[in-house]
Write an enzyme that holds these catalytic residues in place. Structure first.
Site, PDB file in Angstrom:
ATOM      1  N   ASP A 145      49.555  43.023  43.370  1.00 44.33           N
ATOM      2  CA  ASP A 145      48.410  42.124  43.333  1.00 44.33           C
ATOM      3  C   ASP A 145      48.540  41.311  42.035  1.00 44.33           C
ATOM      4  O   ASP A 145      48.367  41.837  40.941  1.00 44.33           O
ATOM      5  CB  ASP A 145      47.115  42.951  43.341  1.00 44.33           C
ATOM      6  CG  ASP A 145      45.855  42.084  43.348  1.00 44.33           C
ATOM      7  OD1 ASP A 145      45.914  40.929  42.890  1.00 44.33           O
ATOM      8  OD2 ASP A 145      44.802  42.582  43.796  1.00 44.33           O
ATOM      9  N   ARG A 201      45.532  29.216  65.102  1.00 43.24           N
ATOM     10  CA  ARG A 201      45.609  30.540  64.494  1.00 43.24           C
ATOM     11  C   ARG A 201      47.023  30.776  63.970  1.00 43.24           C
ATOM     12  O   ARG A 201      47.228  31.293  62.884  1.00 43.24           O
ATOM     13  CB  ARG A 201      45.197  31.636  65.487  1.00 43.24           C
ATOM     14  CG  ARG A 201      45.281  32.997  64.835  1.00 43.24           C
ATOM     15  CD  ARG A 201      44.769  34.211  65.619  1.00 43.24           C
ATOM     16  NE  ARG A 201      44.215  34.042  66.917  1.00 43.24           N
ATOM     17  CZ  ARG A 201      44.942  34.065  68.055  1.00 43.24           C
ATOM     18  NH1 ARG A 201      46.251  34.248  68.021  1.00 43.24           N
ATOM     19  NH2 ARG A 201      44.348  33.894  69.203  1.00 43.24           N
ATOM     20  N   TYR A 223      41.196  46.605  41.683  1.00 38.17           N
ATOM     21  CA  TYR A 223      39.997  45.951  42.189  1.00 38.17           C
ATOM     22  C   TYR A 223      39.256  46.930  43.102  1.00 38.17           C
ATOM     23  O   TYR A 223      39.884  47.564  43.964  1.00 38.17           O
ATOM     24  CB  TYR A 223      40.416  44.693  42.943  1.00 38.17           C
ATOM     25  CG  TYR A 223      39.280  44.031  43.663  1.00 38.17           C
ATOM     26  CD1 TYR A 223      38.299  43.337  42.962  1.00 38.17           C
ATOM     27  CD2 TYR A 223      39.164  44.107  45.042  1.00 38.17           C
ATOM     28  CE1 TYR A 223      37.237  42.745  43.626  1.00 38.17           C
ATOM     29  CE2 TYR A 223      38.109  43.510  45.708  1.00 38.17           C
ATOM     30  CZ  TYR A 223      37.156  42.829  44.993  1.00 38.17           C
ATOM     31  OH  TYR A 223      36.122  42.253  45.660  1.00 38.17           O
ATOM     32  N   LYS A 248      40.235  33.334  43.325  1.00 38.77           N
ATOM     33  CA  LYS A 248      40.138  33.409  41.871  1.00 38.77           C
ATOM     34  C   LYS A 248      40.901  32.251  41.225  1.00 38.77           C
ATOM     35  O   LYS A 248      40.573  31.118  41.446  1.00 38.77           O
ATOM     36  CB  LYS A 248      40.629  34.776  41.411  1.00 38.77           C
ATOM     37  CG  LYS A 248      40.084  35.946  42.257  1.00 38.77           C
ATOM     38  CD  LYS A 248      38.580  36.167  42.120  1.00 38.77           C
ATOM     39  CE  LYS A 248      38.017  37.141  43.138  1.00 38.77           C
ATOM     40  NZ  LYS A 248      38.652  38.447  43.172  1.00 38.77           N
TER      41      LYS A 248
HETATM   42  C1  LIG Z   1      38.741  39.550  44.101  1.00 39.14           C
HETATM   43  C2  LIG Z   1      39.945  40.368  44.081  1.00 39.14           C
HETATM   44  C3  LIG Z   1      40.481  40.887  45.266  1.00 39.14           C
HETATM   45  C4  LIG Z   1      39.809  40.700  46.602  1.00 39.14           C
HETATM   46  O1  LIG Z   1      39.884  39.382  47.045  1.00 39.14           O
HETATM   47  P1  LIG Z   1      38.769  38.654  47.931  1.00 39.14           P
HETATM   48  O2  LIG Z   1      39.235  37.251  48.016  1.00 39.14           O
HETATM   49  O3  LIG Z   1      37.451  38.809  47.224  1.00 39.14           O
HETATM   50  O4  LIG Z   1      38.746  39.346  49.258  1.00 39.14           O
HETATM   51  C5  LIG Z   1      41.658  41.605  45.180  1.00 39.14           C
HETATM   52  N1  LIG Z   1      42.270  41.830  43.993  1.00 39.14           N
HETATM   53  C6  LIG Z   1      41.772  41.352  42.838  1.00 39.14           C
HETATM   54  C7  LIG Z   1      42.490  41.623  41.559  1.00 39.14           C
HETATM   55  C8  LIG Z   1      40.598  40.609  42.841  1.00 39.14           C
HETATM   56  O5  LIG Z   1      40.096  40.162  41.682  1.00 39.14           O
END
Ligand SMILES: *Cc1c(COP(=O)(O)O)cnc(C)c1O
Length: 389
Positions: free
Chosen positions: A180, A56, A108, A205
């Site tokens: 982000d 962990r 998001y 992504k």
């Molecule tokens: C998909 C996404 C998230 C969330 O991430 P997960 O891996 O699905 O938990 C956060 N910010 C953006 C811009 C995203 O496209």
């Protein structure tokens, strides 16, 4: 917590994508970082170990990924998590009851869901503003504000925040800037260069890029923040399995190549859509008609493969998405394959209708994640599908 190797420093981004944070396996010389699929590590004696006690807290495959992405972002420490939301949730554990946050109103969909339906119950407070205008960020700051949280470009409306301006406002208030960077990736935008304090990604992504796992990653460049995040990571435990870390590390080796291809196709698809529908219906920061195109050119080195369009009605959106043959109707984005989604009923279904309407996520909005297929096939697919709409 993984410090990047100092010898990464002079190398350009593509070289770091391939090499940073990795070295041949000391036992065998294996050129790829092995998959350390283990929960624990043998100890040499009581109180004596090789720095690894329980997975962990630390796993060598995960550490290689963390060093790699930290290097790409220009940070010093990376922390991998089991999802993008898990990463953000752990970041928010840096704060405490009574703390206030100024957030972008268009993010998001899962981000305001985490904030407004879970974290408010722990006494955290959130204000949402249109971050296209830095003055609105400044106006929303209170004595309790601890961070400004933005996503740029935003999902799905491709709105931009001036990161330098946001960092200045946050820092003058004694707050952090949290970004982000999922859409742009460090290939096209490095928020630390504009003053950000914490950068995070859904590595599901573009970082992974092959739509075969879910993950998140946080990068910082401050040792105190890094120590606190390592503590949270180990104590709260939202870590990824080694296989998922390994898959993202395989993905980041080609990040610069894939982003160049997404960008080239994204520009072509956006230009085609703009011709077909009129520039005011197409959202892509690379178009000269985008109201923040000048900021995009200043802040980003490329525009990527995310393009949204407003086709007017849900019925048209349904016919369009139903007629596409190369673009697949699916949530998520950033993989090599082209996807299309209907934000109002898919990625942003958790955003209350009233807020969706206010920020402009209507029933006619369609979002494309343009993949790396041959552009001629993507344009032909659009041509065929739009003929029926
Ligand atoms: C998909 C996404 C998230 C969330 O991430 P997960 O891996 O699905 O938990 C956060 N910010 C953006 C811009 C995203 O496209």
């Amino acid at each position: 917590m993984s410090r990047i190797f100092d010898d990464d420093a002079p190398f350009a981004l593509g070289t770091r994508a391939v090499h940073a944070g990795q070295r041949p396996d000391p036992t065998t010389g294996a050129i790829m970082v092995p998959l350390y699929q283990t929960s624990t590590y043998a100890q040499e004696g009581i109180g004596r170990n090789k720095g690894y006690e329980y997975a962990r807290g630390k796993n060598p495959t995960r550490e290689a990924l963390e060093r790699n992405v930290a290097s790409l972002e220009g940070g010093t420490h990376g922390f991998a998590f089991g999802s993008g939301m898990g990463a953000l949730d752990s970041v928010m554990k840096l704060f405490k009851s009574g703390d206030h946050f100024v957030c972008a109103e268009n993010m998001y969909g899962g981000t305001p869901r985490l904030f407004d339906r879970i974290l408010v119950n722990f006494g955290l407070q959130f204000s949402y503003v249109d971050c296209r205008d830095p003055q609105r960020i400044a106006d929303a700051i209170t004595p309790a504000t601890r961070a400004v949280i933005v996503e740029t470009p935003t999902n799905p409306l491709m709105r931009l925040t001036d990161l330098g301006a946001a960092a200045g406002i946050a820092h003058r208030a004694g707050a952090l800037l949290i970004v982000d960077n999922t859409f742009a990736t460090p290939v096209f935008q490095r928020p630390f260069e504009h003053g950000a304090d914490i950068v995070y990604h859904s590595s599901t992504k573009y970082l992974n890029g092959h739509s075969d796992m879910v993950g998140g990653i946080v990068i910082v460049r401050d040792d105190t923040l890094a120590e606190r995040l390592q503590f949270i990571l180990n104590a709260a435990g939202a870590v990824p399995g080694p296989m998922d870390a390994w898959l993202v590390l395989r993905g980041t080796k080609t990040l610069h190549l894939r982003m160049a291809a997404h960008d080239a196709n994204g520009r072509k698809v956006a230009a085609w859509l703009s011709n077909r529908l009129g520039a005011e219906r197409v959202f892509y920061p690379g178009l000269e008609s985008h109201p923040q195109h000048e900021l995009a050119c200043r802040q980003m080195a490329g525009f990527g493969g995310m393009v949204s369009v407003d086709v007017g009605t849900r019925d048209k959106a349904e016919r369009l998405t139903g007629a596409l043959r190369v673009f697949t109707l699916a949530e998520s984005l950033g993989g090599v394959e082209s996807l299309v989604c209907h934000p109002a009923t898919m990625t942003h279904a958790s955003v209350p209708e009233e807020r969706r309407a206010r920020i402009g996520i209507g029933d006619g909005l369609v979002r494309f994640s343009v993949g790396v297929e041959d552009a001629s096939d993507l344009l032909a697919d659009l041509e065929g599908a739009f003929r029926g709409v």
